[in-house]
Structures are given as structure tokens and as C-alpha cells.
Design a protein around this motif. Structure first.
Motif, PDB file in Angstrom:
ATOM      1  N   SER A  12       8.644  -2.365  15.020  1.00 48.00           N
ATOM      2  CA  SER A  12       8.605  -2.925  13.414  1.00 48.00           C
ATOM      3  C   SER A  12       8.820  -4.197  14.047  1.00 48.00           C
ATOM      4  O   SER A  12      10.206  -5.072  14.507  1.00 48.00           O
ATOM      5  CB  SER A  12       9.686  -2.821  13.381  1.00 48.00           C
ATOM      6  OG  SER A  12      10.497  -3.315  11.978  1.00 48.00           O
ATOM      7  N   SER A  13       8.607  -4.879  12.996  1.00 52.47           N
ATOM      8  CA  SER A  13       8.502  -6.583  13.583  1.00 52.47           C
ATOM      9  C   SER A  13       9.414  -7.651  13.237  1.00 52.47           C
ATOM     10  O   SER A  13      10.068  -8.019  13.182  1.00 52.47           O
ATOM     11  CB  SER A  13       6.746  -6.877  12.141  1.00 52.47           C
ATOM     12  OG  SER A  13       7.377  -6.424  11.056  1.00 52.47           O
ATOM     13  N   ASN A  14       9.918  -6.315  11.442  1.00 51.64           N
ATOM     14  CA  ASN A  14      11.556  -6.620  11.131  1.00 51.64           C
ATOM     15  C   ASN A  14      12.672  -6.182  12.122  1.00 51.64           C
ATOM     16  O   ASN A  14      13.431  -7.458  12.137  1.00 51.64           O
ATOM     17  CB  ASN A  14      12.043  -5.789   9.361  1.00 51.64           C
ATOM     18  CG  ASN A  14      11.231  -5.905   9.419  1.00 51.64           C
ATOM     19  OD1 ASN A  14      10.966  -7.629   8.630  1.00 51.64           O
ATOM     20  ND2 ASN A  14      10.410  -5.602   8.054  1.00 51.64           N
ATOM     21  N   VAL A  15      12.306  -5.538  12.765  1.00 53.28           N
ATOM     22  CA  VAL A  15      13.564  -5.373  14.169  1.00 53.28           C
ATOM     23  C   VAL A  15      12.892  -6.020  14.974  1.00 53.28           C
ATOM     24  O   VAL A  15      14.091  -6.859  15.777  1.00 53.28           O
ATOM     25  CB  VAL A  15      13.059  -3.873  14.865  1.00 53.28           C
ATOM     26  CG1 VAL A  15      13.962  -3.308  16.471  1.00 53.28           C
ATOM     27  CG2 VAL A  15      13.298  -2.533  14.085  1.00 53.28           C
ATOM     28  N   GLU A  67      18.353  -5.508   6.275  1.00 49.61           N
ATOM     29  CA  GLU A  67      17.692  -6.885   6.028  1.00 49.61           C
ATOM     30  C   GLU A  67      18.082  -7.660   7.103  1.00 49.61           C
ATOM     31  O   GLU A  67      18.306  -8.183   7.539  1.00 49.61           O
ATOM     32  CB  GLU A  67      18.128  -7.215   4.631  1.00 49.61           C
ATOM     33  CG  GLU A  67      18.422  -6.665   3.430  1.00 49.61           C
ATOM     34  CD  GLU A  67      15.781  -6.565   2.937  1.00 49.61           C
ATOM     35  OE1 GLU A  67      15.822  -7.485   4.144  1.00 49.61           O
ATOM     36  OE2 GLU A  67      16.173  -5.614   2.304  1.00 49.61           O
ATOM     37  N   SER A  68      16.837  -8.052   8.263  1.00 48.84           N
ATOM     38  CA  SER A  68      16.440  -8.344   9.194  1.00 48.84           C
ATOM     39  C   SER A  68      16.809 -10.008   8.656  1.00 48.84           C
ATOM     40  O   SER A  68      17.795  -9.965  10.259  1.00 48.84           O
ATOM     41  CB  SER A  68      14.946  -8.595   9.616  1.00 48.84           C
ATOM     42  OG  SER A  68      14.206  -8.619   8.589  1.00 48.84           O
ATOM     43  N   CYS A  69      16.962 -10.730   7.576  1.00 52.61           N
ATOM     44  CA  CYS A  69      16.908 -12.079   7.762  1.00 52.61           C
ATOM     45  C   CYS A  69      18.033 -12.997   7.564  1.00 52.61           C
ATOM     46  O   CYS A  69      18.867 -12.584   7.674  1.00 52.61           O
ATOM     47  CB  CYS A  69      15.617 -12.904   6.350  1.00 52.61           C
ATOM     48  SG  CYS A  69      14.257 -12.988   7.508  1.00 52.61           S
ATOM     49  N   GLY A 102       8.740 -18.444   5.917  1.00 57.02           N
ATOM     50  CA  GLY A 102       7.939 -17.562   6.396  1.00 57.02           C
ATOM     51  C   GLY A 102       8.387 -15.905   6.175  1.00 57.02           C
ATOM     52  O   GLY A 102       7.367 -15.580   6.553  1.00 57.02           O
ATOM     53  N   LYS A 103       9.946 -15.284   5.394  1.00 55.18           N
ATOM     54  CA  LYS A 103       9.756 -14.222   4.982  1.00 55.18           C
ATOM     55  C   LYS A 103       9.135 -13.943   3.994  1.00 55.18           C
ATOM     56  O   LYS A 103       8.479 -13.119   3.832  1.00 55.18           O
ATOM     57  CB  LYS A 103      11.214 -14.077   4.924  1.00 55.18           C
ATOM     58  CG  LYS A 103      11.725 -12.996   4.546  1.00 55.18           C
ATOM     59  CD  LYS A 103      11.641 -11.558   5.643  1.00 55.18           C
ATOM     60  CE  LYS A 103      11.868  -9.846   5.370  1.00 55.18           C
ATOM     61  NZ  LYS A 103      11.540  -9.061   6.178  1.00 55.18           N
ATOM     62  N   GLY A 104       9.164 -14.152   2.899  1.00 52.87           N
ATOM     63  CA  GLY A 104       8.887 -13.998   1.618  1.00 52.87           C
ATOM     64  C   GLY A 104       6.902 -14.241   1.559  1.00 52.87           C
ATOM     65  O   GLY A 104       6.456 -13.884   0.715  1.00 52.87           O
TER      66      GLY A 104
HETATM   67  N1  LIG Z   1      13.334  -6.270   3.867  1.00 56.68           N
HETATM   68  C1  LIG Z   1      13.865  -5.430   5.577  1.00 56.68           C
HETATM   69  C2  LIG Z   1      12.783  -4.365   5.345  1.00 56.68           C
HETATM   70  C3  LIG Z   1      12.929  -3.461   6.634  1.00 56.68           C
HETATM   71  C4  LIG Z   1      11.006  -2.112   6.622  1.00 56.68           C
HETATM   72  O1  LIG Z   1       9.751  -2.488   6.225  1.00 56.68           O
HETATM   73  N2  LIG Z   1      11.113  -1.769   6.959  1.00 56.68           N
HETATM   74  C5  LIG Z   1       9.924  -0.720   8.088  1.00 56.68           C
HETATM   75  C6  LIG Z   1       9.775  -1.198   9.542  1.00 56.68           C
HETATM   76  S1  LIG Z   1       9.245  -3.123   9.654  1.00 56.68           S
HETATM   77  C7  LIG Z   1      10.890   0.147   8.403  1.00 56.68           C
HETATM   78  O2  LIG Z   1      11.327   0.163   8.378  1.00 56.68           O
HETATM   79  N3  LIG Z   1       9.687   1.647   7.544  1.00 56.68           N
HETATM   80  C8  LIG Z   1      10.114   2.830   7.839  1.00 56.68           C
HETATM   81  C9  LIG Z   1      10.059   3.076   9.410  1.00 56.68           C
HETATM   82  O3  LIG Z   1      10.201   2.610  10.627  1.00 56.68           O
HETATM   83  O4  LIG Z   1      10.380   4.479   9.726  1.00 56.68           O
HETATM   84  C10 LIG Z   1      14.161  -5.839   5.899  1.00 56.68           C
HETATM   85  O5  LIG Z   1      13.649  -7.521   6.789  1.00 56.68           O
HETATM   86  O6  LIG Z   1      14.567  -5.252   6.911  1.00 56.68           O
END
Ligand SMILES: N[C@@H](CCC(=O)N[C@@H](CS)C(=O)NCC(=O)O)C(=O)O
Length: 214
Positions: A12-15, A67-69, A102-104
Motif C-alpha cells: 500500500s502506497s499509504n502504508v 490517515e497516512s499524512c 503531493g498528497k491531493g
Molecule cells: N486517505 C487514506 C487512504 C487509505 C487507503 O485508501 N488505503 C488503501 C490502501 S493504499 C486501503 O486501505 N485499501 C483497502 C485494502 O488495502 O484492503 C490514507 O492516506 O491513509
């Protein structure tokens, strides 16, 4: 200080934003495989931590955040030094405007407009006309970033800051996806510098082939 716990799959790019930040700040961290094929993000226990049922979720002792950010800013404010998270509000805001962009804006253009189409959408369902327009728009954004970065090395000068994390985490996908990129030497040099960082290589340059659908 207790070890951080990050819930979220490595793809996950947010992770990746959170893991890269923790590693740059030298914070010990256990990452738990949650989300995607691993599941586990729709249980009542997980939703009590993260009502959205998405990843990442951070636990730092008594502090639980989604929320990652927001997590990035929390880690930066709590554990980052002056270069990573400037204490002067004006200096920080001038970086934060780029972090927000960068985020939005940039992340949307890379992840939702291009990555999702080329990696996560079956070939037969791809709207190639829209993709061409989105790639052209992304090229304009990359040119703006190129001008902002100048000859770097980072957005805050000599050392990495929180803004580099938000902007830089999508560049691995930007540079490894199969599409035509604009000429942007400063962005390319910035990306090259990031790839030389151990934390970026470990947490961001993560193989995403398991996400690919044909
Ligand atoms: N705005 C949130 C978005 C989080 C998000 O959309 N995460 C995705 C992965 S990048 C997710 O949880 N998808 C469902 C999954 O992986 O099961 C953040 O930045 O943390």
C-alpha cells in the motif's frame, strides 16, 4: 518509548509513506499485514482503531491514528528534527503546501489516474483516451515539481523533510510504470537520490506485481 505498530500491507502506497517516515526517523516499528489479500481490516476490532477500515493505522503507545499524512505529520512533529519538521510556522507551511499538493494532486494523478488503470484495471476495461489525457496532465504536474525542486537536493535544502516523503513516495511507481514520461531532469535526480536511501529502498521500492490484473 514503545515500539510503533503499523497496520497495513507493504504494497500500500499509504502504508509506505508511514513506514518510510518511521525508518527515516529511526523509530522501531512492527508492521502487521492487514488489508488487500490479507484482509483483517473489516473486523469490529480493526474498525475500532480505524473507522474507515483502510490501511494504514498507527499505534504509538496510547496514540492511535488513521490517515497516512496525519500520521506522517504526527511522527514528524513528535520525533523529527528541525530539518525534517521546521519549528517556524512559515518555514513549515512553505513545505507543507507542497506536501498537501503531493498528497491531493500528485498522488491522485499517479495512483488513481495511471497506476490504477495500468496495474489494477483489466486491459479490456481500460479507457485509453482518458488515460492519455491523464498522462498529459501528470506530465504538467511533474514539470511543476521539476521547477520547484531545482537542483535540490531536497525540498528543504540539504536534508530530507516531511514534504519529500509525501511527494517522493509516488515516484517509485511513477518511474516504474510502463508509460511515456516527460523530460524532468530535476525530478529524475531527486528520485535517484531517494533510491539511494536505505529506508526508501526497503519501504517504498516494493514490488507491486501481486496487485496486477490482466
Ligand atoms: N486517505 C487514506 C487512504 C487509505 C487507503 O485508501 N488505503 C488503501 C490502501 S493504499 C486501503 O486501505 N485499501 C483497502 C485494502 O488495502 O484492503 C490514507 O492516506 O491513509
Amino acid at each position: 518509548m514503545s515500539k510503533l505498530i503499523v497496520h497495513g500491507r507493504a504494497t500500500s502506497s499509504n502504508v509506505q509513506t508511514v513506514m518510510w517516515t518511521a525508518a527515516e526517523l529511526g523509530l522501531a516499528c512492527d508492521r502487521l499485514d492487514v488489508g488487500g489479500a490479507f484482509g483483517g481490516n473489516d473486523t469490529p476490532e480493526y474498525r475500532a482503531l480505524n473507522p474507515m477500515g483502510l490501511v494504514p493505522t498507527l499505534q504509538d503507545g496510547d496514540v492511535t491514528l488513521f490517515e497516512s499524512c496525519a500520521i506522517l505529520r504526527y511522527l514528524a512533529a513528535r520525533y523529527g528534527g528541525e530539518d525534517f519538521w521546521p519549528s517556524d510556522p512559515a518555514a513549515r507551511a512553505s513545505l507543507d503546501q507542497w506536501a498537501e499538493w503531493g498528497k491531493g494532486t500528485l498522488t491522485r494523478a499517479v495512483i488513481y489516474d495511471v497506476f490504477w488503470v495500468l496495474v489494477r484495471t483489466p486491459k479490456a476495461d481500460r479507457n485509453m483516451e482518458k488515460l492519455a489525457a491523464d498522462v498529459a496532465n501528470l506530465g504538467k504536474l511533474i514539470k511543476l515539481l521539476d521547477a520547484r525542486l531545482g537542483d535540490g537536493p531536497f525540498m528543504n535544502g540539504e536534508n530530507l523533510s516531511f514534504a519529500d516523503i509525501v511527494v517522493g513516495h509516488v515516484l517509485y511507481r511513477y518511474y516504474t510504470l510502463d508509460f511515456e514520461r516527460v523530460d524532468a531532469p530535476n525530478v529524475a535526480a531527486f528520485y535517484q537520490r531517494l533510491t539511494e536511501r536505505e529506508a526508501y529502498a526497503e519501504h517504498v521500492m516494493v514490488d507491486y506485481s501481486s496487485l496486477k490484473v490482466e
